[in-house]
Design an enzyme around this catalytic site. Structure first.
Site, PDB file in Angstrom:
ATOM      1  N   GLU A   1       0.785  -1.251   0.000  1.00  0.00           N
ATOM      2  CA  GLU A   1       0.000   0.000   0.000  1.00  0.00           C
ATOM      3  C   GLU A   1       0.816   1.300   0.000  1.00  0.00           C
ATOM      4  O   GLU A   1       0.396   2.282   0.623  1.00  0.00           O
ATOM      5  CB  GLU A   1      -0.989   0.007   1.192  1.00  0.00           C
ATOM      6  CG  GLU A   1      -1.903  -1.223   1.237  1.00  0.00           C
ATOM      7  CD  GLU A   1      -2.881  -1.237   2.423  1.00  0.00           C
ATOM      8  OE1 GLU A   1      -3.153  -0.175   2.996  1.00  0.00           O
ATOM      9  OE2 GLU A   1      -3.382  -2.335   2.749  1.00  0.00           O
TER      10      GLU A   1
ATOM     11  N   ASP B   1      -4.083   6.609   3.295  1.00  0.00           N
ATOM     12  CA  ASP B   1      -5.085   6.246   4.272  1.00  0.00           C
ATOM     13  C   ASP B   1      -6.053   5.286   3.602  1.00  0.00           C
ATOM     14  O   ASP B   1      -6.377   5.447   2.432  1.00  0.00           O
ATOM     15  CB  ASP B   1      -5.813   7.522   4.715  1.00  0.00           C
ATOM     16  CG  ASP B   1      -6.942   7.223   5.671  1.00  0.00           C
ATOM     17  OD1 ASP B   1      -6.699   7.315   6.870  1.00  0.00           O
ATOM     18  OD2 ASP B   1      -8.059   6.890   5.212  1.00  0.00           O
TER      19      ASP B   1
ATOM     20  N   TRP C   1     -15.795   5.510   8.761  1.00  0.00           N
ATOM     21  CA  TRP C   1     -14.631   6.370   8.918  1.00  0.00           C
ATOM     22  C   TRP C   1     -14.722   7.638   8.068  1.00  0.00           C
ATOM     23  O   TRP C   1     -13.734   8.320   7.833  1.00  0.00           O
ATOM     24  CB  TRP C   1     -13.336   5.600   8.637  1.00  0.00           C
ATOM     25  CG  TRP C   1     -12.975   4.717   9.813  1.00  0.00           C
ATOM     26  CD1 TRP C   1     -13.569   4.712  11.039  1.00  0.00           C
ATOM     27  CD2 TRP C   1     -11.938   3.725   9.869  1.00  0.00           C
ATOM     28  NE1 TRP C   1     -12.962   3.776  11.855  1.00  0.00           N
ATOM     29  CE2 TRP C   1     -11.977   3.163  11.174  1.00  0.00           C
ATOM     30  CE3 TRP C   1     -10.992   3.270   8.946  1.00  0.00           C
ATOM     31  CZ2 TRP C   1     -11.079   2.153  11.566  1.00  0.00           C
ATOM     32  CZ3 TRP C   1     -10.106   2.263   9.345  1.00  0.00           C
ATOM     33  CH2 TRP C   1     -10.152   1.725  10.637  1.00  0.00           C
TER      34      TRP C   1
ATOM     35  N   ASP D   1     -11.198  -5.009   3.740  1.00  0.00           N
ATOM     36  CA  ASP D   1     -11.084  -4.640   5.152  1.00  0.00           C
ATOM     37  C   ASP D   1     -12.378  -4.081   5.698  1.00  0.00           C
ATOM     38  O   ASP D   1     -12.962  -3.171   5.123  1.00  0.00           O
ATOM     39  CB  ASP D   1      -9.998  -3.558   5.311  1.00  0.00           C
ATOM     40  CG  ASP D   1      -8.606  -4.125   5.121  1.00  0.00           C
ATOM     41  OD1 ASP D   1      -8.363  -5.268   5.541  1.00  0.00           O
ATOM     42  OD2 ASP D   1      -7.749  -3.408   4.565  1.00  0.00           O
TER      43      ASP D   1
ATOM     44  N   HIS E   1       0.811  -2.246  17.317  1.00  0.00           N
ATOM     45  CA  HIS E   1       0.733  -0.872  17.825  1.00  0.00           C
ATOM     46  C   HIS E   1       1.956  -0.514  18.651  1.00  0.00           C
ATOM     47  O   HIS E   1       2.133   0.628  19.037  1.00  0.00           O
ATOM     48  CB  HIS E   1      -0.512  -0.680  18.684  1.00  0.00           C
ATOM     49  CG  HIS E   1      -1.781  -0.936  17.936  1.00  0.00           C
ATOM     50  ND1 HIS E   1      -2.433  -2.143  17.988  1.00  0.00           N
ATOM     51  CD2 HIS E   1      -2.491  -0.159  17.098  1.00  0.00           C
ATOM     52  CE1 HIS E   1      -3.498  -2.089  17.217  1.00  0.00           C
ATOM     53  NE2 HIS E   1      -3.563  -0.899  16.666  1.00  0.00           N
TER      54      HIS E   1
HETATM   55  N1  GLN Z   1      -5.098  -3.093   4.929  1.00  0.00           N
HETATM   56  C1  GLN Z   1      -4.983  -2.116   5.949  1.00  0.00           C
HETATM   57  C2  GLN Z   1      -3.523  -1.923   6.307  1.00  0.00           C
HETATM   58  O1  GLN Z   1      -2.812  -2.866   6.369  1.00  0.00           O
HETATM   59  C3  GLN Z   1      -5.720  -2.516   7.193  1.00  0.00           C
HETATM   60  C4  GLN Z   1      -5.598  -1.473   8.265  1.00  0.00           C
HETATM   61  C5  GLN Z   1      -6.649  -1.559   9.353  1.00  0.00           C
HETATM   62  O2  GLN Z   1      -7.303  -2.543   9.509  1.00  0.00           O
HETATM   63  N2  GLN Z   1      -6.799  -0.526  10.125  1.00  0.00           N
HETATM   64  O3  GLN Z   1      -3.075  -0.842   6.566  1.00  0.00           O
END
Ligand code: GLN
Ligand code: ZN
Length: 809
Positions: A534, A539, A611, A649, A745
């Site tokens: 990505e 975002d 979101w 997602d 995290h």
């Molecule tokens: N595909 C998204 C990522 O890897 C999933 C992020 C999420 O679930 N917040 O960034």
């Protein structure tokens, strides 16, 4: 168009002249305290704000925090930025004419963690030795450190804000360990602003906690009420001594479906506090939904409480309760200005609601307020210099909402600003009739979805068989959830491309190189199902919103998500459609680089909805169906391009769940339906993955299964494997599942043994052939120095178990 531009400029010049935090910040050394005090007394109307964003108009706090965490600046630098932000916010509220200005709504990380700190409820593993809690212990609880992981974080009610969950048990010794609330009250006072200090109320605090490790799950946290109250009393006494005349207890838990024991805890707590709060006006503030009738009755009969705050945007039924039985002589803080959205208030409607309420509670007892803290909306529209003027005229961010609150308060006092009200009415009229809002084809297609079901024709187990043959995966397949670290370089490339500083050719070359690097790394690590990383996305929602019609974007409309993390929700203002494929190009480029399966990566409709700032002129499900149709087209285009696994997602599915049980089934029904709409048309061999963050899923697990994905990956490691317990309890799940094996995290790198142990635990719950191995979430916030060893250990752990499993056979 011209007409609207003129109207908006009337609005914006008004807010501009009222708000200029920067000039204040620069002059803050020569503090204009007398000026402030004069202003404050002279202009204040019966107006209140529940809370305000902390990050600053340009995310100043974020950058200060991150620089401090990286060791690039010291604690004084961070404290200075924080103090400047607080001062500018107070000044802004004074200038807007707000009478009841909150303090202690600032936080270095999270207001619930602040309450934990105030109460000295530090879990022993963080090594606190007593005394005033400093940054060290505070940020270790929030983020973990090299020795211990962070405390659990979870969603703040149904918002996208996350709080740090207190861990309590019978042995916790509460003590007054952070004087932040008092210090901030005094700080404001020294600037000439007499604020209402805000504390999380004692009962909501306990209801938001969880039993600490080793404490019986049956332990009632509310038993601790008599242990936390002495600390609250100390704080109240100090605030009184410092000159406070009001105090605000946030008790948002009052909007939930509470048992009679829980309600009883409120009566008990506030009657215990009664003698301490004499001489103070006490405001109990609720938000995010209607207050149920029982709770309303209980709270409004509390002695010693003089004011009640209600969310009248999400809790419109509370108005009936107020009309029915609001206690005489008490203050009503009427939250009519939406703290959860960015739409300009409909001032005429609000004014008439307020006038109705004024007749009930009395002229001098009605205070105009926000529906909840403005923490959940963007900061200041003034910084949106390149936004379309017509759309801009429909909006109000936190700074503009202050003006709205005060305009309503003034109008109630007979000082209606006619020009402001008529500009507002004209903006509402333009939004209603604007052709850019309406797309009839989309409306028809979405309406046709209602009432019918959409799901894949073949059942999950047969589909998985076909996929196994096609994808040829080992036992315990490894994968990651989408993003790889977003390096400074990558951000720079995206920024420069956006600003037309580099050509499309250069951009494509740079992103292709990055994808290639990520693909090669995953091959080296021997991961089974790859992702492209990505790098082209800033975002996961904005990326899609930018390519869909019906969305608008802000330059600085940031909202805090957790800690220093902010999101910039798109604004859905019109009917949604997909003009052309959005991800097919990059997914195909990535797939061409490897023989291994490359997962296509999409954001699901419910997450895009939850979101974003969503239009308020049609039901949420209507908008969600429109997005689902757009994503469906994308899924089918990816399949056509040869992408055999597609992850959709739904990180935010859980957080859209209404707070009140009576509304949940309806939401889950259309949300899960929307997800299925996106992939009901693919072949059996196409493997549909989905991913969800946070594992508070126990109550909605059947809906998650009903999403009918082939592989679900769910966050798991930060919550003591709570997720596994549902399955232990016998919920049957036929498709594949990847509960996260490590916390992304935190910068901490888990060892192979630790991950292997986690997988082993999972294997006691799930059949070997349905378990996948993956981290908790995407890796974009991590560094490569963390990601490489962590993933390498993850793959090693999977291989170790594979070897053990095959040798047992
Ligand atoms: N595909 C998204 C990522 O890897 C999933 C992020 C999420 O679930 N917040 O960034
Ligand atoms: Zn996630």
């Amino acid at each position: 168009m011209r007409k609207f531009a003129v109207m908006f400029s009337a609005l914006s010049s008004l807010s501009l002249s009222i708000y200029s935090p920067l000039s204040f910040r620069h002059s803050s050394n020569a503090r204009p305290a007398t000026f402030l005090r004069f202003n404050f007394c002279f202009r204040a109307m019966a107006s209140h704000v529940v809370g305000y964003p902390r990050m600053g108009p340009k995310r100043e706090l974020k950058f200060a925090l991150e620089s401090f965490w990286d060791g690039k600046s010291g604690s004084e630098d961070l404290e200075k930025v924080a103090a400047d932000l607080r001062a500018s916010i107070w000044k802004q509220m004074v200038d807007a004419g707000i009478k009841y200005i909150p303090s202690n709504t600032f936080s270095y990380y999270d207001q619930v963690l602040d309450a934990t700190t105030m109460l000295g409820a530090v879990p022993p593993r963080y090594g606190w030795k007593g005394g005033e809690i400093g940054f060290d212990v505070y940020f270790s609880m929030a983020r973990g450190n090299s020795a211990v992981p962070a405390m659990e974080m979870t969603k703040w009610f149904d918002t996208n804000y996350h709080y740090i969950v207190p861990e309590l048990g019978p042995d916790v010794k509460f003590s007054y360990a952070s004087h932040k609330a008092v210090n901030e009250y005094k700080e404001a006072k020294s600037l000439g602003v007499d604020t209402i200090p805000v504390l999380i109320g004692p009962v909501s605090y306990l209801l938001l906690s969880k039993p600490a490790k080793g404490v019986e799950k049956t332990f009632s946290l509310l038993n601790l009420i008599d242990s936390v109250l002495p600390v609250y009393k100390e704080v109240v006494a100090e605030l009184k001594a410092a000159g406070a005349s009001w105090i605000q207890f946030d008790e948002p838990s009052l909007v939930l479906d509470l048992s009679s024991d829980q309600l009883q805890a409120f009566s008990h707590a506030y009657s215990q506090l009664e003698s301490s709060v004499t001489g103070l006006n006490v405001l109990i503030e609720t938000y995010f939904a209607d207050v149920p009738a029982e709770a309303f009755k209980m709270m409004t009969t509390l002695k010693g409480v003089t004011a009640f705050g209600f969310d009248l945007v999400r809790g419109s039924k509370t108005v009936d309760l107020i009309k029915d039985r609001f206690p005489s002589g008490k203050y009503l803080f009427a939250g009519v200005v939406d703290g959860r959205n960015i739409w300009a208030n409909d001032l005429a409607t609000s004014l008439s609601i307020l006038q109705g309420l004024e007749n009930i509670v009395g002229k001098d007892k009605l205070v105009v307020s926000t529906s909840c803290s403005l923490l959940h909306t963007a900061v200041d529209l003034v910084n949106e210099t390149s936004m379309d003027e017509e759309i801009k005229s429909w909006l109000a961010f936190a700074a503009q909402k202050l003006i709205e609150v005060n305009a309503l308060a003034k109008a109630l006092k007979g000082q209606k600003d006619e020009a402001f009200f008529s500009a507002n009415a004209a903006a509402h009229a333009s939004r209603k009739s604007s052709p850019r809002v309406i797309n009839e084809d989309v409306q028809k297609a979405a309406a046709a979805l209602r009432g019918t079901d959409h799901r894949r024709a073949t059942g999950a187990s047969a589909r998985l068989e076909s996929q196994k043959r096609k994808l040829n995966l080992p036992l315990l397949p490894t994968t990651t959830l989408g993003s790889f670290p977003q390096t400074l370089e990558i951000r720079k490339i995206r920024r420069e491309y956006k600003a037309n500083k580099i050509s499309e050719e250069e951009y494509v070359k740079a992103i292709t190189e990055e994808i290639n690097k990520v693909v090669k790394l995953q091959e080296e690590l021997d991961i089974d199902v790859l992702v492209h990383g990505e790098p082209e996305r800033n975002d996961m929602v904005e990326y899609f919103g930018e390519q869909l019609s019906g969305f608008a974007f802000t330059a600085n409309g940031w909202v805090q998500s957790y800690g220093s993390r902010c999101v910039k929700p798109p604004i859905i203002y019109g009917d949604v459609s997909r003009p052309k494929p959005m991800t097919v190009f990059w997914s195909s480029v990535a797939q061409s680089m490897t023989k291994r399966p490359m997962k296509g990566m999409l954001t699901g409709p419910v997450t895009i909805l939850n979101w974003s700032f969503v239009r308020d002129d049609q039901p949420r499900f209507e908008t969600c169906y429109q997005i689902a149709l757009a994503i469906k087209d994308e899924v089918e285009d990816l399949e056509k391009a040869g992408i055999g696994a597609i992850q959709i997602d739904e990180a935010a599915l859980r957080e859209g769940l209404p707070l009140r049980k009576s509304e949940q089934a309806f939401y889950l029904d259309w949300a899960v339906h929307s997800f299925r709409i996106t992939n009901c048309g693919v072949q059996d061999t196409t493997q549909i993955h989905t991913h969800m963050c946070y594992s508070n899923f126990n109550d909605i697990i059947h809906s998650i299964i009903d999403m009918d994905a082939d592989v679900i990956s769910i966050e798991n490691s930060r919550s003591d494997q709570k997720l596994l317990s549902v399955f232990q309890e016998g919920v049957r799940y036929g498709a594949c599942i990847g509960p996260g094996v490590y916390d992304i995290h935190s910068p901490r790198i888990p060892s192979t043994d630790e991950i292997a142990e986690k997988i082993n635990k999972m294997l006691t719950v799930f059949a070997t052939n349905i378990l996948w191995v993956n981290p908790d979430c995407g890796l974009k916030t991590r560094k490569y120095t963390e990601v490489k060893p962590a993933l390498s250990n993850m793959v090693a752990a999977a291989k170790l178990l594979r070897a053990q499993l095959t040798s047992y056979k």
